[in-house]
Design a protein around this motif. Structure first.
Motif, PDB file in Angstrom:
ATOM      1  N   THR A  79     -12.651  55.143  68.843  1.00 20.59           N
ATOM      2  CA  THR A  79     -11.155  55.321  69.304  1.00 20.59           C
ATOM      3  C   THR A  79     -11.103  56.862  69.748  1.00 20.59           C
ATOM      4  O   THR A  79     -11.870  57.766  69.343  1.00 20.59           O
ATOM      5  N   ILE A  80     -10.297  56.950  70.538  1.00 15.76           N
ATOM      6  CA  ILE A  80      -9.983  58.177  71.179  1.00 15.76           C
ATOM      7  C   ILE A  80      -8.357  58.551  70.966  1.00 15.76           C
ATOM      8  O   ILE A  80      -7.511  57.782  71.079  1.00 15.76           O
ATOM      9  N   GLY A  81      -8.212  59.789  70.606  1.00 12.82           N
ATOM     10  CA  GLY A  81      -6.853  60.198  70.444  1.00 12.82           C
ATOM     11  C   GLY A  81      -6.673  61.659  69.958  1.00 12.82           C
ATOM     12  O   GLY A  81      -7.593  62.298  69.613  1.00 12.82           O
ATOM     13  N   ARG A  82      -5.525  62.167  69.528  1.00 14.94           N
ATOM     14  CA  ARG A  82      -5.257  63.457  68.749  1.00 14.94           C
ATOM     15  C   ARG A  82      -5.642  63.413  67.499  1.00 14.94           C
ATOM     16  O   ARG A  82      -5.940  64.423  66.932  1.00 14.94           O
ATOM     17  N   GLY A  83      -5.550  62.243  66.684  1.00 16.30           N
ATOM     18  CA  GLY A  83      -5.582  62.236  65.393  1.00 16.30           C
ATOM     19  C   GLY A  83      -7.123  62.549  64.853  1.00 16.30           C
ATOM     20  O   GLY A  83      -7.784  62.060  65.806  1.00 16.30           O
ATOM     21  N   THR A  84      -7.172  63.369  63.909  1.00 13.59           N
ATOM     22  CA  THR A  84      -8.697  63.721  63.668  1.00 13.59           C
ATOM     23  C   THR A  84      -9.486  62.678  63.073  1.00 13.59           C
ATOM     24  O   THR A  84     -10.671  62.830  62.809  1.00 13.59           O
ATOM     25  N   ASP A  85      -8.742  61.478  62.782  1.00 12.15           N
ATOM     26  CA  ASP A  85      -9.563  60.357  62.249  1.00 12.15           C
ATOM     27  C   ASP A  85     -10.294  59.418  63.243  1.00 12.15           C
ATOM     28  O   ASP A  85     -10.875  58.719  63.071  1.00 12.15           O
ATOM     29  N   LEU A  90      -9.272  64.756  70.235  1.00 10.97           N
ATOM     30  CA  LEU A  90      -9.159  65.763  71.275  1.00 10.97           C
ATOM     31  C   LEU A  90      -7.859  66.534  70.904  1.00 10.97           C
ATOM     32  O   LEU A  90      -6.759  65.768  70.592  1.00 10.97           O
ATOM     33  N   ASN A  91      -7.911  67.652  71.161  1.00 10.39           N
ATOM     34  CA  ASN A  91      -6.558  68.550  70.738  1.00 10.39           C
ATOM     35  C   ASN A  91      -5.696  68.941  72.108  1.00 10.39           C
ATOM     36  O   ASN A  91      -6.061  69.596  72.794  1.00 10.39           O
ATOM     37  N   ASP A  92      -5.005  67.944  72.403  1.00 13.23           N
ATOM     38  CA  ASP A  92      -4.131  67.705  73.604  1.00 13.23           C
ATOM     39  C   ASP A  92      -2.727  67.080  73.280  1.00 13.23           C
ATOM     40  O   ASP A  92      -2.630  65.886  72.669  1.00 13.23           O
ATOM     41  N   SER A  96      -1.363  60.661  72.069  1.00 12.60           N
ATOM     42  CA  SER A  96      -1.103  59.937  71.221  1.00 12.60           C
ATOM     43  C   SER A  96      -2.006  60.266  70.066  1.00 12.60           C
ATOM     44  O   SER A  96      -3.309  60.476  70.089  1.00 12.60           O
ATOM     45  N   SER A  97      -1.493  60.046  68.702  1.00  9.95           N
ATOM     46  CA  SER A  97      -2.425  59.985  67.778  1.00  9.95           C
ATOM     47  C   SER A  97      -3.587  59.118  67.694  1.00  9.95           C
ATOM     48  O   SER A  97      -4.916  59.534  67.579  1.00  9.95           O
ATOM     49  N   LEU A  98      -3.117  57.892  67.946  1.00 11.24           N
ATOM     50  CA  LEU A  98      -4.289  56.844  68.586  1.00 11.24           C
ATOM     51  C   LEU A  98      -3.936  56.542  69.782  1.00 11.24           C
ATOM     52  O   LEU A  98      -3.061  55.769  69.908  1.00 11.24           O
ATOM     53  N   HIS A  99      -4.854  56.981  70.787  1.00 11.98           N
ATOM     54  CA  HIS A  99      -4.689  56.605  72.169  1.00 11.98           C
ATOM     55  C   HIS A  99      -5.094  55.576  72.947  1.00 11.98           C
ATOM     56  O   HIS A  99      -4.494  54.848  73.664  1.00 11.98           O
ATOM     57  N   ALA A 100      -6.430  55.519  72.724  1.00 11.94           N
ATOM     58  CA  ALA A 100      -7.125  54.548  73.334  1.00 11.94           C
ATOM     59  C   ALA A 100      -8.392  53.860  72.529  1.00 11.94           C
ATOM     60  O   ALA A 100      -8.893  54.751  71.643  1.00 11.94           O
ATOM     61  N   ARG A 101      -9.085  52.670  72.956  1.00 18.12           N
ATOM     62  CA  ARG A 101     -10.053  52.324  72.236  1.00 18.12           C
ATOM     63  C   ARG A 101     -11.126  51.685  73.232  1.00 18.12           C
ATOM     64  O   ARG A 101     -10.568  51.012  74.129  1.00 18.12           O
ATOM     65  N   LEU A 102     -12.290  52.254  73.054  1.00 19.36           N
ATOM     66  CA  LEU A 102     -13.592  51.650  73.843  1.00 19.36           C
ATOM     67  C   LEU A 102     -14.379  50.786  72.723  1.00 19.36           C
ATOM     68  O   LEU A 102     -14.517  51.358  71.748  1.00 19.36           O
ATOM     69  N   GLU A 103     -14.328  49.540  73.068  1.00 16.77           N
ATOM     70  CA  GLU A 103     -15.188  48.477  72.559  1.00 16.77           C
ATOM     71  C   GLU A 103     -16.445  47.910  73.255  1.00 16.77           C
ATOM     72  O   GLU A 103     -16.231  47.480  74.385  1.00 16.77           O
TER      73      GLU A 103
END
Length: 150
Positions: A79-85, A90-92, A96-103
């Motif tokens: 998972t890619i996003g601003r949220g630390t989980d 990434l700090n941008d 979004s908190s949860l922006h994208a998912r690579l699977e």
């Protein structure tokens, strides 16, 4: 006449002043040592554990302050996003908190935008549906570009 009480009181005050000055300089020396140690440790590049699945490498960071060349190891679901989980946090402010998912499915990577506000782009094209990602492709989320590397 010579007053021994005033002399001993003067010596005690002088010794206290010298002690305070010594302690102040000792404290400043300790602070400088700690700061220089932290700066030296912070300047060394952090070792990223190699992932059998590959990694995402920052190709361009815009004005976010994320260092170009920083790599993030991939997991079967990343998972890619601003949220630390997130796996790639990434700090941008454009993320979004949860922006994208690579699977990883059937030996190929699939990229999915997870209802982000500003969208996810693969090689300059907006990702609307689940899209296949190949080695060397550039994923842009917010102001950050990540390159897929095996």
């Amino acid at each position: 006449m010579f007053d021994i009480a005033n002399l001993s009181l003067g010596i005690i005050i002088l010794l206290l002043r010298v002690t305070v000055v010594f302690l102040l300089y000792f404290f400043l020396w300790q602070v400088l040592r700690a700061v220089s140690r932290e700066l030296r440790a912070g300047s060394a590049p952090a070792a990223v554990q190699a992932s059998p699945y590959g990694q995402l490498v920052v190709a361009s960071s815009g004005q976010t302050g994320v260092p170009v060349g920083k790599s993030f190891p991939l997991a079967p679901v990343t998972t890619i996003g601003r949220g630390t989980d997130n796996d790639v946090a990434l700090n941008d402010t454009f993320l979004s908190s949860l922006h994208a998912r690579l699977e990883l499915q059937g030996g190929e990577w699939l990229l999915e935008d997870v209802n982000s506000t500003n969208g996810t782009f693969l090689n300059g094209f907006e990702v609307r549906d689940t899209t296949t990602v190949n080695t060397g492709d550039i994923i842009r989320i917010g102001r950050i570009e990540l390159k897929m590397v095996n």
